[in-house]
Design a protein around this motif. Structure first.
Motif, PDB file in Angstrom:
ATOM      1  N   ARG A 117      35.557  67.531 -58.946  1.00 51.15           N
ATOM      2  CA  ARG A 117      36.690  67.783 -59.083  1.00 51.15           C
ATOM      3  C   ARG A 117      37.687  66.918 -58.150  1.00 51.15           C
ATOM      4  N   ILE A 118      38.090  65.639 -58.609  1.00 50.09           N
ATOM      5  CA  ILE A 118      38.873  64.821 -57.814  1.00 50.09           C
ATOM      6  C   ILE A 118      40.421  64.547 -58.055  1.00 50.09           C
ATOM      7  N   GLY A 119      41.193  64.802 -56.893  1.00 50.89           N
ATOM      8  CA  GLY A 119      42.777  64.651 -57.081  1.00 50.89           C
ATOM      9  C   GLY A 119      43.143  63.316 -56.367  1.00 50.89           C
ATOM     10  N   SER A 120      43.154  63.579 -55.108  1.00 53.07           N
ATOM     11  CA  SER A 120      44.096  62.535 -54.425  1.00 53.07           C
ATOM     12  C   SER A 120      43.331  61.183 -54.371  1.00 53.07           C
ATOM     13  N   GLY A 129      32.299  69.449 -55.082  1.00 52.43           N
ATOM     14  CA  GLY A 129      32.754  67.949 -54.613  1.00 52.43           C
ATOM     15  C   GLY A 129      34.209  67.658 -55.085  1.00 52.43           C
ATOM     16  N   MET A 130      34.922  67.189 -53.825  1.00 52.54           N
ATOM     17  CA  MET A 130      36.302  66.586 -54.073  1.00 52.54           C
ATOM     18  C   MET A 130      36.480  65.371 -53.289  1.00 52.54           C
ATOM     19  N   THR A 131      37.612  64.880 -53.220  1.00 56.22           N
ATOM     20  CA  THR A 131      37.709  63.575 -52.834  1.00 56.22           C
ATOM     21  C   THR A 131      36.946  63.236 -51.428  1.00 56.22           C
ATOM     22  N   ALA A 138      39.518  65.134 -63.185  1.00 52.97           N
ATOM     23  CA  ALA A 138      40.623  64.520 -62.619  1.00 52.97           C
ATOM     24  C   ALA A 138      41.873  65.729 -62.140  1.00 52.97           C
ATOM     25  N   VAL A 139      41.701  65.771 -61.018  1.00 52.12           N
ATOM     26  CA  VAL A 139      42.665  67.101 -60.605  1.00 52.12           C
ATOM     27  C   VAL A 139      44.086  66.536 -60.565  1.00 52.12           C
ATOM     28  N   SER A 140      45.008  67.091 -61.284  1.00 50.02           N
ATOM     29  CA  SER A 140      46.453  66.351 -61.711  1.00 50.02           C
ATOM     30  C   SER A 140      47.384  67.630 -61.057  1.00 50.02           C
ATOM     31  N   LYS A 141      46.897  68.516 -60.367  1.00 52.00           N
ATOM     32  CA  LYS A 141      47.942  69.481 -59.915  1.00 52.00           C
ATOM     33  C   LYS A 141      48.991  68.791 -59.091  1.00 52.00           C
ATOM     34  N   LEU A 142      50.356  69.271 -59.208  1.00 52.96           N
ATOM     35  CA  LEU A 142      51.564  68.673 -58.565  1.00 52.96           C
ATOM     36  C   LEU A 142      51.814  67.280 -59.048  1.00 52.96           C
TER      37      LEU A 142
HETATM   38  C1  LIG Z   1      42.930  70.353 -55.099  1.00 47.57           C
HETATM   39  C2  LIG Z   1      41.724  70.628 -55.578  1.00 47.57           C
HETATM   40  C3  LIG Z   1      40.747  69.694 -55.748  1.00 47.57           C
HETATM   41  C4  LIG Z   1      41.089  68.286 -55.634  1.00 47.57           C
HETATM   42  O1  LIG Z   1      41.189  67.968 -54.239  1.00 47.57           O
HETATM   43  P1  LIG Z   1      41.277  66.397 -53.641  1.00 47.57           P
HETATM   44  O2  LIG Z   1      40.802  66.488 -52.121  1.00 47.57           O
HETATM   45  O3  LIG Z   1      42.546  66.130 -53.967  1.00 47.57           O
HETATM   46  O4  LIG Z   1      39.996  65.655 -54.392  1.00 47.57           O
HETATM   47  C5  LIG Z   1      39.533  70.166 -56.235  1.00 47.57           C
HETATM   48  N1  LIG Z   1      39.160  71.545 -56.131  1.00 47.57           N
HETATM   49  C6  LIG Z   1      39.778  72.329 -56.056  1.00 47.57           C
HETATM   50  C7  LIG Z   1      39.657  73.975 -56.294  1.00 47.57           C
HETATM   51  C8  LIG Z   1      41.401  72.124 -55.520  1.00 47.57           C
HETATM   52  O5  LIG Z   1      42.166  73.209 -55.392  1.00 47.57           O
END
Ligand SMILES: *Cc1c(COP(=O)(O)O)cnc(C)c1O
Length: 217
Positions: A205-208, A188-190, A24-28
């Motif tokens: 790695r999923i944040g938003s 893989g991201m959002t 879970a990508v929690s940056k910011l």
């Molecule tokens: C911010 C970030 C993510 C998550 O991105 P989302 O689009 O918010 O899921 C994954 N990987 C890296 C390297 C990032 O910088």
């Protein structure tokens, strides 16, 4: 602000079925958001900025697995070396050397991924396949790091074919070195995690999707 619990629950079900690990990508995002997921049992969190990570680490439970996923400057490795669980973003040999040095100082072995450059965008960091192969063949120089696999970021594009092509390139590089004990393929991201999983990812790695948009970075 609070997290999107529905999205999180659907996502964890989907990923559990496919045996894919969620970072879970929690940056910011504030520590309170992390704590909310922590209380649901989530332990793997990803951060991009060293100072922010160190601040959060001090304020949150000790059994969180912290993943460093952003671009890492060599002179900042020392701040995260005592506790980091996995550094996804090793993009130069000299960074790996510094991680090894700091790991040794802390009497640890630090797990890392090599970041492979696959996108068509020039702004992204990462190793070429040649550089990656060279690091792999020199891995004995770094006894205090354990290379666990590969991380990559695809192009920011809606073009499915392009994304599949990029992800399958990563998978190929991953397969090539699997016999030396690699187990993690972090792609893989959002916006592209479904495709990434179809193309072999086992750590996303999923944040938003979970925490909502971050606004301007
Ligand atoms: C911010 C970030 C993510 C998550 O991105 P989302 O689009 O918010 O899921 C994954 N990987 C890296 C390297 C990032 O910088």
């Amino acid at each position: 602000m609070s997290i999107n619990l529905h999205a999180y629950k659907d996502l964890t079900e989907e990923l559990a079925q496919k045996q894919v690990i969620l970072v879970a990508v929690s940056k910011l995002k504030p520590p309170s958001d992390i704590r909310q997921l922590y209380e649901l049992g989530h332990r793997d969190f990803g951060e991009n900025y060293v100072q922010e990570l160190v601040d959060k680490k001090e304020r949150l439970p000790a059994d969180i697995n912290w993943h460093f996923i952003g671009h890492l400057q060599s002179n900042k490795v020392k701040y995260i070396a005592p506790f980091i669980n996995l550094i996804h973003s090793v993009d130069t040999g000299s960074l790996l050397r510094e991680i090894n040095k700091q790991a040794k100082k802390n009497d640890r072995i630090i797990d890392v991924l090599l970041q492979l450059y696959i996108a068509t965008e020039e702004s992204k960091f990462g190793l070429s396949e040649e550089e990656l192969t060279e690091i792999v063949s020199n891995r004995n120089l770094y006894p205090n790091v354990r290379i666990r696999g590969i991380m990559a970021m695809a192009s920011f594009s809606p073009d499915e074919n392009l994304l599949r092509e990029e992800f399958s390139k990563v998978k190929e590089a991953f397969e090539k070195h699997k016999d030396i004990g690699w187990t993690i393929l972090s792609t893989g991201m959002t916006n592209d995690y479904k495709l990434a999983i179809e193309e072999g990812s086992n750590m996303v790695r999923i944040g938003s999707l979970i925490f909502g948009n971050r606004g301007k970075e």
